[in-house]
Design a protein around this motif. Structure first.
Motif, PDB file in Angstrom:
ATOM      1  N   GLN A  94       3.907  -7.945   5.773  1.00 51.77           N
ATOM      2  CA  GLN A  94       3.576  -6.619   6.289  1.00 51.77           C
ATOM      3  C   GLN A  94       2.880  -5.757   5.249  1.00 51.77           C
ATOM      4  O   GLN A  94       1.960  -5.003   5.564  1.00 51.77           O
ATOM      5  CB  GLN A  94       4.847  -5.916   6.778  1.00 51.77           C
ATOM      6  N   ARG A  95       3.286  -5.864   3.987  1.00 46.96           N
ATOM      7  CA  ARG A  95       2.671  -5.030   2.962  1.00 46.96           C
ATOM      8  C   ARG A  95       1.194  -5.370   2.777  1.00 46.96           C
ATOM      9  O   ARG A  95       0.364  -4.479   2.593  1.00 46.96           O
ATOM     10  CB  ARG A  95       3.422  -5.170   1.633  1.00 46.96           C
TER      11      ARG A  95
ATOM     12  N   ASP B 172      -0.599  -3.810   5.612  1.00 44.18           N
ATOM     13  CA  ASP B 172      -0.725  -2.368   5.386  1.00 44.18           C
ATOM     14  C   ASP B 172      -1.895  -2.070   4.459  1.00 44.18           C
ATOM     15  O   ASP B 172      -2.681  -1.144   4.697  1.00 44.18           O
ATOM     16  CB  ASP B 172       0.568  -1.810   4.773  1.00 44.18           C
TER      17      ASP B 172
ATOM     18  N   ARG C  31      -5.298  -2.672   6.209  1.00 39.50           N
ATOM     19  CA  ARG C  31      -5.627  -1.607   7.152  1.00 39.50           C
ATOM     20  C   ARG C  31      -6.218  -0.400   6.416  1.00 39.50           C
ATOM     21  O   ARG C  31      -7.158   0.236   6.889  1.00 39.50           O
ATOM     22  CB  ARG C  31      -4.391  -1.189   7.949  1.00 39.50           C
ATOM     23  N   LEU C  32      -5.672  -0.098   5.249  1.00 33.86           N
ATOM     24  CA  LEU C  32      -6.188   1.027   4.470  1.00 33.86           C
ATOM     25  C   LEU C  32      -7.537   0.685   3.833  1.00 33.86           C
ATOM     26  O   LEU C  32      -8.393   1.558   3.664  1.00 33.86           O
ATOM     27  CB  LEU C  32      -5.167   1.450   3.414  1.00 33.86           C
TER      28      LEU C  32
ATOM     29  N   ARG D 260      -1.117   6.243  -1.307  1.00 32.10           N
ATOM     30  CA  ARG D 260      -0.662   6.306   0.088  1.00 32.10           C
ATOM     31  C   ARG D 260       0.608   5.490   0.306  1.00 32.10           C
ATOM     32  O   ARG D 260       1.503   5.907   1.053  1.00 32.10           O
ATOM     33  CB  ARG D 260      -1.781   5.781   1.002  1.00 32.10           C
ATOM     34  N   LEU D 261       0.699   4.327  -0.362  1.00 34.52           N
ATOM     35  CA  LEU D 261       1.838   3.437  -0.142  1.00 34.52           C
ATOM     36  C   LEU D 261       2.906   3.548  -1.236  1.00 34.52           C
ATOM     37  O   LEU D 261       3.887   2.803  -1.211  1.00 34.52           O
ATOM     38  CB  LEU D 261       1.351   1.985  -0.058  1.00 34.52           C
TER      39      LEU D 261
END
Length: 226
Positions: A163-164, A167, A170-171, A184-185
């Motif tokens: 998932q990371r 993530d 996507r960014l 952001r993360l």
């Protein structure tokens, strides 16, 4: 401590005043150095082979040989050279082809000089900078069904990514830099780089733009679109 060698830049643009102005501004940056200039794609290839620059900044539309074909030849002959394309319009039809080639950045010419310099540096960090307007157009084309930058894999959903990593991709697709993604993360920039590197290896892709468009294309890890 000895300062690192400056990033060696080759500029190719048929607009002489624009090219020389950018070259002069680049020379004012301590960590950047213009090692050559060219007025068309063929001369850009010849200069790249002779000079082996760290970054080749190529205008898309040039006489004799356009920037896309020049990029193709430079990337084939000099895999260590980063290639950054410049275009005058966000409607540029060459965008997807450039991504397929594996260019390291795709930028609009209307950006400020300081932004260009930062994006050249980003290309050296393998961040594959793309102007935000072009990111939007690229992903819109992907969502509309334009073939992805790399051939489809046998498994339509692609390899399973943590998932990371999803993530982060996507960014990346939103046009964020590694530093911005880290903020952001709430992770370090180095951790972001590791996630991008691992995702590229799993997807068997050359750069982060290709990986991000693949994720969007297949909706991997994203909410289903109605």
């Amino acid at each position: 401590m000895t300062a690192p060698d400056p990033i060696r830049v080759l500029l190719a643009d048929d607009l002489i005043l624009f090219r020389r102005a950018i070259a002069q501004l680049i020379e004012e940056e301590a960590d950047l150095e213009v090692v050559g200039q060219a007025s068309n794609g063929l001369l850009a290839v010849e200069a790249a082979l002779a000079l082996k620059p760290d970054v080749a900044v190529l205008d898309v539309e040039m006489p004799v040989m356009d920037g896309i074909e020049a990029a193709r030849r430079i990337l084939a002959a000099l895999p260590e050279t980063r290639v950054v394309m410049l275009t005058v319009s966000e409607d540029d039809d060459h965008l997807l082809e450039a991504v397929r080639l594996g260019v390291h950045g795709y930028l609009l010419k209307d950006l400020a000089p300081a932004e260009l310099f930062d994006l050249i540096r980003a290309a050296m960090r393998n961040e594959n900078p793309v102007s935000p307007a072009l990111v939007g157009r690229l992903l819109a084309a992907v969502r509309a069904g334009t073939p992805p930058p790399r051939p489809e894999r046998a498994d339509a959903e692609g390899p399973a990514l943590p998932q990371r990593e999803l993530d982060v991709l996507r960014l990346v697709a939103d046009g964020l830099s590694n530093k911005e993604i880290g903020v952001r993360l709430s992770i370090t920039e180095g951790t972001v780089k590791n996630h991008v590197h691992n995702a590229l290896a799993k997807l068997d892709m050359d750069n982060r733009i290709q990986a991000a468009t693949y994720v969007v294309r297949h909706g991997i890890g994203l909410p289903r679109r109605p």
